[in-house]
Design a protein around this motif. Structure first.
Motif, PDB file in Angstrom:
ATOM      1  N   PHE A 164       0.820  -1.210   0.000  1.00 22.14           N
ATOM      2  CA  PHE A 164       0.000   0.000   0.000  1.00 22.14           C
ATOM      3  C   PHE A 164       0.855   1.262   0.000  1.00 22.14           C
ATOM      4  O   PHE A 164       0.503   2.262  -0.619  1.00 22.14           O
ATOM      5  CB  PHE A 164      -0.982  -0.008   1.174  1.00 22.14           C
ATOM      6  CG  PHE A 164      -2.075  -1.026   1.014  1.00 22.14           C
ATOM      7  CD1 PHE A 164      -3.003  -0.908  -0.010  1.00 22.14           C
ATOM      8  CD2 PHE A 164      -2.177  -2.096   1.874  1.00 22.14           C
ATOM      9  CE1 PHE A 164      -4.011  -1.842  -0.178  1.00 22.14           C
ATOM     10  CE2 PHE A 164      -3.180  -3.034   1.720  1.00 22.14           C
ATOM     11  CZ  PHE A 164      -4.094  -2.910   0.691  1.00 22.14           C
ATOM     12  N   VAL A 165       1.994   1.238   0.690  1.00 13.59           N
ATOM     13  CA  VAL A 165       2.892   2.394   0.686  1.00 13.59           C
ATOM     14  C   VAL A 165       3.522   2.556  -0.702  1.00 13.59           C
ATOM     15  O   VAL A 165       3.652   3.675  -1.213  1.00 13.59           O
ATOM     16  CB  VAL A 165       3.965   2.273   1.793  1.00 13.59           C
ATOM     17  CG1 VAL A 165       4.968   3.407   1.712  1.00 13.59           C
ATOM     18  CG2 VAL A 165       3.309   2.259   3.169  1.00 13.59           C
ATOM     19  N   ILE A 166       3.883   1.432  -1.340  1.00 14.66           N
ATOM     20  CA  ILE A 166       4.417   1.492  -2.710  1.00 14.66           C
ATOM     21  C   ILE A 166       3.370   2.065  -3.656  1.00 14.66           C
ATOM     22  O   ILE A 166       3.672   2.920  -4.495  1.00 14.66           O
ATOM     23  CB  ILE A 166       4.889   0.095  -3.172  1.00 14.66           C
ATOM     24  CG1 ILE A 166       6.126  -0.326  -2.388  1.00 14.66           C
ATOM     25  CG2 ILE A 166       5.166   0.083  -4.676  1.00 14.66           C
ATOM     26  CD1 ILE A 166       6.536  -1.770  -2.608  1.00 14.66           C
ATOM     27  N   LEU A 167       2.132   1.594  -3.528  1.00 12.81           N
ATOM     28  CA  LEU A 167       1.053   2.097  -4.379  1.00 12.81           C
ATOM     29  C   LEU A 167       0.808   3.584  -4.128  1.00 12.81           C
ATOM     30  O   LEU A 167       0.588   4.353  -5.070  1.00 12.81           O
ATOM     31  CB  LEU A 167      -0.231   1.294  -4.151  1.00 12.81           C
ATOM     32  CG  LEU A 167      -1.445   1.696  -4.979  1.00 12.81           C
ATOM     33  CD1 LEU A 167      -1.163   1.560  -6.473  1.00 12.81           C
ATOM     34  CD2 LEU A 167      -2.651   0.849  -4.582  1.00 12.81           C
ATOM     35  N   ALA A 168       0.872   3.998  -2.869  1.00 12.14           N
ATOM     36  CA  ALA A 168       0.683   5.419  -2.550  1.00 12.14           C
ATOM     37  C   ALA A 168       1.770   6.266  -3.212  1.00 12.14           C
ATOM     38  O   ALA A 168       1.468   7.315  -3.796  1.00 12.14           O
ATOM     39  CB  ALA A 168       0.694   5.626  -1.033  1.00 12.14           C
ATOM     40  N   ALA A 169       3.012   5.815  -3.149  1.00 11.37           N
ATOM     41  CA  ALA A 169       4.106   6.563  -3.786  1.00 11.37           C
ATOM     42  C   ALA A 169       3.879   6.662  -5.290  1.00 11.37           C
ATOM     43  O   ALA A 169       4.094   7.724  -5.889  1.00 11.37           O
ATOM     44  CB  ALA A 169       5.448   5.891  -3.484  1.00 11.37           C
ATOM     45  N   TRP A 170       3.428   5.573  -5.913  1.00 11.76           N
ATOM     46  CA  TRP A 170       3.167   5.566  -7.347  1.00 11.76           C
ATOM     47  C   TRP A 170       2.041   6.545  -7.699  1.00 11.76           C
ATOM     48  O   TRP A 170       2.156   7.320  -8.643  1.00 11.76           O
ATOM     49  CB  TRP A 170       2.807   4.144  -7.784  1.00 11.76           C
ATOM     50  CG  TRP A 170       2.627   3.971  -9.248  1.00 11.76           C
ATOM     51  CD1 TRP A 170       3.604   3.757 -10.175  1.00 11.76           C
ATOM     52  CD2 TRP A 170       1.387   3.997  -9.971  1.00 11.76           C
ATOM     53  NE1 TRP A 170       3.048   3.639 -11.427  1.00 11.76           N
ATOM     54  CE2 TRP A 170       1.689   3.777 -11.334  1.00 11.76           C
ATOM     55  CE3 TRP A 170       0.060   4.170  -9.604  1.00 11.76           C
ATOM     56  CZ2 TRP A 170       0.709   3.737 -12.315  1.00 11.76           C
ATOM     57  CZ3 TRP A 170      -0.915   4.128 -10.581  1.00 11.76           C
ATOM     58  CH2 TRP A 170      -0.581   3.919 -11.924  1.00 11.76           C
ATOM     59  N   CYS A 171       0.974   6.525  -6.908  1.00 10.13           N
ATOM     60  CA  CYS A 171      -0.161   7.431  -7.156  1.00 10.13           C
ATOM     61  C   CYS A 171       0.237   8.890  -6.931  1.00 10.13           C
ATOM     62  O   CYS A 171      -0.131   9.763  -7.725  1.00 10.13           O
ATOM     63  CB  CYS A 171      -1.340   7.065  -6.255  1.00 10.13           C
ATOM     64  SG  CYS A 171      -2.155   5.523  -6.687  1.00 10.13           S
ATOM     65  N   PHE A 172       0.976   9.153  -5.863  1.00 10.17           N
ATOM     66  CA  PHE A 172       1.397  10.527  -5.586  1.00 10.17           C
ATOM     67  C   PHE A 172       2.346  11.040  -6.665  1.00 10.17           C
ATOM     68  O   PHE A 172       2.325  12.228  -6.999  1.00 10.17           O
ATOM     69  CB  PHE A 172       2.048  10.635  -4.213  1.00 10.17           C
ATOM     70  CG  PHE A 172       1.090  10.503  -3.060  1.00 10.17           C
ATOM     71  CD1 PHE A 172      -0.244  10.870  -3.177  1.00 10.17           C
ATOM     72  CD2 PHE A 172       1.513  10.003  -1.841  1.00 10.17           C
ATOM     73  CE1 PHE A 172      -1.124  10.750  -2.111  1.00 10.17           C
ATOM     74  CE2 PHE A 172       0.646   9.884  -0.768  1.00 10.17           C
ATOM     75  CZ  PHE A 172      -0.675  10.256  -0.909  1.00 10.17           C
ATOM     76  N   ALA A 173       3.180  10.167  -7.226  1.00  4.69           N
ATOM     77  CA  ALA A 173       4.094  10.593  -8.288  1.00  4.69           C
ATOM     78  C   ALA A 173       3.322  11.086  -9.505  1.00  4.69           C
ATOM     79  O   ALA A 173       3.814  11.928 -10.257  1.00  4.69           O
ATOM     80  CB  ALA A 173       5.020   9.445  -8.678  1.00  4.69           C
ATOM     81  N   ARG A 174       2.102  10.595  -9.690  1.00  2.00           N
ATOM     82  CA  ARG A 174       1.280  10.987 -10.831  1.00  2.00           C
ATOM     83  C   ARG A 174       0.303  12.114 -10.518  1.00  2.00           C
ATOM     84  O   ARG A 174      -0.315  12.657 -11.428  1.00  2.00           O
ATOM     85  CB  ARG A 174       0.511   9.770 -11.341  1.00  2.00           C
ATOM     86  CG  ARG A 174       1.379   8.900 -12.202  1.00  2.00           C
ATOM     87  CD  ARG A 174       1.086   7.424 -12.036  1.00  2.00           C
ATOM     88  NE  ARG A 174       2.090   6.627 -12.752  1.00  2.00           N
ATOM     89  CZ  ARG A 174       3.303   6.365 -12.301  1.00  2.00           C
ATOM     90  NH1 ARG A 174       3.701   6.844 -11.149  1.00  2.00           N
ATOM     91  NH2 ARG A 174       4.143   5.634 -13.002  1.00  2.00           N
TER      92      ARG A 174
END
Length: 135
Positions: free
Chosen positions: A39-49
């Motif tokens: 979930f933290v990895i997914l959050a970083a990916w979403c925030f990068a976009r």
């Protein structure tokens, strides 16, 4: 609907998904059945976009930053994190089998958790950081 409107909508969607993922990751710290790291990895990916400053805060975090950067740049998991993840999988499997009286559940869990364990084990370990002054 124009391209700008669609782009703005997608950024909002990614931002909402990022916050939701981060919240689920935080819950995963205290709930043993919910994983934190994905979930933290997914959050970083979403925030990068959607909000690069939030992504930078995650990548700069003292606890998660290096792990996230290693995953993003190399697809790598440090040995200590692998050991912790595999131990948590084993304990979770044992607790579930012990608490649930089902003849099929242990096999289903073994297949799912075994697949996750195999994926974790086959990820490379991070390469050592090179000093940029070494040329």
């Amino acid at each position: 609907m124009g391209f700008k409107t669609l782009e703005k909508g997608m950024r909002r969607l990614y931002l909402c998904l990022g916050y939701a993922s981060l919240a689920l990751g935080a819950l995963g710290v205290v709930l043993p059945i919910l994983p934190t790291t994905p979930f933290v990895i997914l959050a970083a990916w979403c925030f990068a976009r959607s909000h690069p400053a939030l992504a930078q805060r995650l990548y700069g975090h003292p606890r998660f930053g290096r792990l996230l950067s290693d995953w993003r740049d190399q697809g790598a998991i440090p040995l200590r994190a692998k050991i912790c993840a595999l131990a948590a999988l084993a304990v979770s499997y044992g607790v579930c089998v012990w608490l649930v009286d089902s003849p099929t559940l242990p096999f289903i869990l073994a297949a799912v958790m075994g697949s996750v364990a195999l994926y974790i084990v086959t990820r490379p370990r991070p390469r050592p950081m090179r000093d940029p002054c070494d040329g």
